[in-house]
Structure formats: C-alpha cells, structure tokens
Design a protein around this motif. Structure first.
Motif, short mmCIF file in Angstrom:
data_model
loop_
_atom_site.label_atom_id
_atom_site.label_comp_id
_atom_site.label_asym_id
_atom_site.label_seq_id
_atom_site.Cartn_x
_atom_site.Cartn_y
_atom_site.Cartn_z
N ASP A 19 44.48 39.61 42.23
CA ASP A 19 45.65 39.12 41.52
C ASP A 19 46.44 40.30 40.93
O ASP A 19 46.16 40.78 39.84
N GLU A 22 48.03 39.80 37.47
CA GLU A 22 47.04 39.81 36.38
C GLU A 22 46.61 41.25 36.06
O GLU A 22 46.46 41.62 34.90
N ARG A 25 49.31 42.87 34.12
CA ARG A 25 49.31 42.39 32.74
C ARG A 25 48.21 43.07 31.92
O ARG A 25 48.41 43.52 30.80
N GLN A 26 47.01 43.14 32.53
CA GLN A 26 45.88 43.78 31.85
C GLN A 26 46.15 45.25 31.56
O GLN A 26 45.80 45.77 30.50
#
Length: 217
Positions: A19, A22, A25-26
């Motif tokens: 992903d 994701e 974002r992390q």
C-alpha cells in the motif's frame, strides 16, 4: 546526512508493503516526530517501474522534512527521482564506478561489509558512509552484536561515517550510539511501533539526547 549533530542521529529505512499511500502516510508521520538525518528506500520485490513510481512519491516527502533521500541499489531511479544519494551493497567494482560517476553530486554510501576485511576494502574507495547490517536485518529487538562490534571498531579508527542497523525496539538505537557510530538505522522500531511512527521517532531522539555519547568537535 545533513547538519551534523554532536551525537548519533537517526536514519530511517522505509518498510516493505503493497500500500504505497499508507507507506507515504507513515513516512510523513515518522518525519514529523523529530530529527531524522536520512531515509533509505529499498526496492524490496518491486519491479523497476513500480519502484520508481514509489520513489517519486516518497523522495519529496523526505526532502520536505529536511532529510536526505537515499535510493538503495538503482542509480537510474535515483537520478530520475532527484534523490540525494545512492545506497549500494553490490560489488566493489559497482561501488567504485558509482563513486567516480556521482560524487559529490550525490551521496554514495556502501553496505554489504560482513567483516573487517570487507569493510576496509570498501573504505579504501572512500564512500560517503559505510552501513553495517542488512536493511531488513531488524529481526530481533536488539541490534545484531556483530554489527555493533563492527561499528565500534570502525568508528574508533576510520573517519568515514558509519550507520549501524538497529533492532525492532527503539531503545536499540542507544546501543548503536554507544559504539561511537554517527548514525543508527531503524525500520520496524519506527514503522511497526504500536505507539505510531511519530511517537517512535520522538522517543528515539529523546533517548539519544539524554544518553548518547557526544562527539568531540
């Protein structure tokens, strides 16, 4: 690799995962948590096209936070995505060619040193840093004793900075700092941390601020 502090600094290794949004974002979250010197982007199992696409998303996030973005392995991708550098763990010949071709325009760092002999051979080529451990080598809570020992030996006698791979526990960064290494690399300790990536980066920086040995100017 920017703005040297007087203590060991954190290097992040982007985790594996399908992903891309994701992971972005992390990464953004992790970088908001405090000081990070650089971020290494491994290719893992991605094909070149998918890796380049991911790097195009992640490199600007790293650079916006003031850290250096280092692409593991692929100099063409590093050039296309305007990364700050290249992390190589291949042959000495490949390393020598990359140093000749890209330094000082790009940071060129070297992994793949399993023992002192290999480390000294790499050191003779004068990379910008040497990395002890594997990028996905954080399989235990603590850093691997062999990598700590190599880091301590290297830091005591060679001027080229070294990065030592930590473990899956954020506290492992302190054991790295205690070797005299300039940088501690973490992956799961930040990105799989139940408290979240920003909290993990903040925790590591707090530990290093309080307890890491200071370098002499």
């Amino acid at each position: 690799m920017t703005g040297l502090e007087d203590r060991c600094r954190l290097v992040l290794i982007v985790p594996e995962g399908d992903d891309a949004a994701e992971i972005a974002r992390q990464l953004e979250e992790a970088l908001s948590g405090g000081d990070v010197a650089s971020v290494i982007l491994p290719q893992y199992g991605l094909d070149d096209q998918a890796f380049q696409k991911r790097a195009e998303t992640l490199v600007p996030i790293v650079q916006a936070a003031g850290a250096a973005a280092l692409i593991a392995g692929d100099s063409r991708v590093a050039g296309r995505v305007k990364a700050d550098g290249l992390h190589l763990a291949g042959t000495l010949t490949e390393l020598e060619e990359a140093i000749g071709k890209f330094v000082p325009k790009l940071i060129v760092g070297a992994g793949g040193a399993a023992d002192r002999h290999q480390a000294l051979e790499i050191g003779e080529l004068r990379p910008d840093y040497i990395f002890f451990g594997k990028l996905d080598g954080d399989i235990k809570p603590e850093a691997h004793p062999k990598n700590l020992a190599l880091g301590e030996w290297w830091a005591s006698m060679v001027e080229i900075p070294c990065i030592v791979m930590g473990g899956s526990d954020p506290v492992s960064a302190l054991a790295v700092a205690e070797t005299g290494a300039e940088f501690a690399a973490l992956r799961a300790a930040v990105f799989s941390n139940p408290k979240g990536a920003a909290a993990a980066v903040a925790e590591v920086n707090a530990i290093l601020d309080e307890k890491a040995p200071r370098f002499e100017a």
